[in-house]
Design a protein around this motif. Structure first.
Motif, short mmCIF file in Angstrom:
data_model
loop_
_atom_site.label_atom_id
_atom_site.label_comp_id
_atom_site.label_asym_id
_atom_site.label_seq_id
_atom_site.Cartn_x
_atom_site.Cartn_y
_atom_site.Cartn_z
N LEU A 269 -43.50 -13.41 121.93
CA LEU A 269 -43.37 -14.99 122.77
C LEU A 269 -43.79 -14.78 123.93
CD1 LEU A 269 -42.35 -17.79 122.36
CD2 LEU A 269 -40.06 -17.08 123.05
N HIS A 270 -44.71 -15.76 124.47
CA HIS A 270 -45.46 -15.64 125.59
C HIS A 270 -45.92 -17.11 126.20
CE1 HIS A 270 -47.62 -13.78 129.09
NE2 HIS A 270 -48.89 -14.53 128.62
N THR A 271 -46.02 -17.39 127.46
CA THR A 271 -46.41 -18.79 127.66
C THR A 271 -48.08 -18.65 128.29
OG1 THR A 271 -44.49 -19.34 128.90
CG2 THR A 271 -46.46 -20.49 129.69
N LYS A 272 -48.81 -19.41 127.43
CA LYS A 272 -50.24 -19.10 127.59
C LYS A 272 -51.02 -20.10 128.66
CE LYS A 272 -50.35 -16.45 123.81
NZ LYS A 272 -50.92 -15.16 124.07
N PRO A 273 -52.19 -19.78 129.11
CA PRO A 273 -52.58 -20.58 130.11
C PRO A 273 -52.94 -21.92 129.70
CG PRO A 273 -53.81 -18.66 129.90
CD PRO A 273 -52.75 -18.63 128.85
N TRP A 274 -52.90 -22.23 128.57
CA TRP A 274 -53.44 -23.55 127.78
C TRP A 274 -52.24 -24.33 127.79
CZ3 TRP A 274 -55.07 -18.93 125.98
CH2 TRP A 274 -54.54 -18.43 124.84
N GLY A 275 -51.22 -24.20 128.53
CA GLY A 275 -49.93 -25.03 128.31
C GLY A 275 -49.00 -24.86 126.96
N GLN A 276 -49.00 -23.73 126.34
CA GLN A 276 -48.35 -23.65 125.17
C GLN A 276 -47.61 -22.40 125.22
OE1 GLN A 276 -48.99 -25.72 122.43
NE2 GLN A 276 -50.20 -26.81 123.84
N THR B 221 -49.37 -18.39 113.86
CA THR B 221 -49.40 -18.65 115.33
C THR B 221 -48.38 -19.81 115.50
OG1 THR B 221 -51.40 -17.71 116.07
CG2 THR B 221 -50.11 -18.93 117.71
N PHE B 222 -47.31 -19.74 116.08
CA PHE B 222 -46.36 -20.70 116.30
C PHE B 222 -46.52 -20.99 117.51
CE2 PHE B 222 -44.92 -18.30 112.64
CZ PHE B 222 -44.49 -19.23 111.64
N GLY B 223 -46.45 -22.32 118.03
CA GLY B 223 -46.82 -23.06 119.38
C GLY B 223 -45.80 -24.31 119.70
N GLN B 224 -45.54 -24.18 121.15
CA GLN B 224 -44.87 -25.42 121.71
C GLN B 224 -45.37 -25.90 122.84
OE1 GLN B 224 -40.34 -25.11 121.77
NE2 GLN B 224 -40.33 -27.13 122.71
N TYR B 225 -45.53 -27.25 122.93
CA TYR B 225 -46.39 -27.65 124.19
C TYR B 225 -45.27 -27.68 125.33
CZ TYR B 225 -49.78 -30.56 121.68
OH TYR B 225 -50.90 -31.12 120.89
N LEU B 226 -45.59 -27.06 126.33
CA LEU B 226 -44.89 -27.12 127.44
C LEU B 226 -44.80 -28.45 128.16
CD1 LEU B 226 -45.69 -23.60 128.91
CD2 LEU B 226 -43.88 -24.15 127.63
#
Length: 117
Positions: A90-97, A111-116
């Motif tokens: 689990l990591h915050t990505k530079p593209w806002g996910q 890959t599982f992702g959530q918008y920040l």
């Protein structure tokens, strides 16, 4: 006009694939057929086709799945002993996910992702 997308991924063993995805909370949908498997969890549906000669080291199947509770999902998978990809914690990505990833038995990358917000 488009209403949904259902990725089709390769699998070498139908029982192994079904068992793995059931640990992730997926269930059969639309029946089970020889050489073809359809699974769903909430609004996400994945299809699998039999490819017995698949070399997992050469499989580049990938799916990006959105969630509205990335932290809860991540913790539940860890609690259930699901292996997270070594480079996919689990990591915050530079593209806002906020994202994490894992590999299924055939090395399809999930890959599982959530918008920040």
């Amino acid at each position: 006009m488009l209403t949904a997308i259902h990725p089709k991924l390769p699998m070498r063993n139908q029982t192994l694939t079904k068992d793995f995805y059931q640990k992730l909370g997926f269930r059969l949908c639309g029946g089970e057929y020889e050489g073809y498997l359809m699974l769903e969890n909430d609004q996400v549906q994945l299809h699998f086709f039999l490819f017995e000669d698949l070399d997992p080291r050469e499989n580049y199947g990938q799916v990006y799945i959105r969630t509205d509770d990335i932290e809860g999902l991540y913790q539940s998978l860890l609690t259930d002993g699901i292996a997270i990809h070594p480079n996919g914690h689990l990591h915050t990505k530079p593209w806002g996910q906020k994202e994490f990833a894992l590999l299924d038995p055939d090395h399809n990358l999930l890959t599982f992702g959530q918008y920040l917000t």
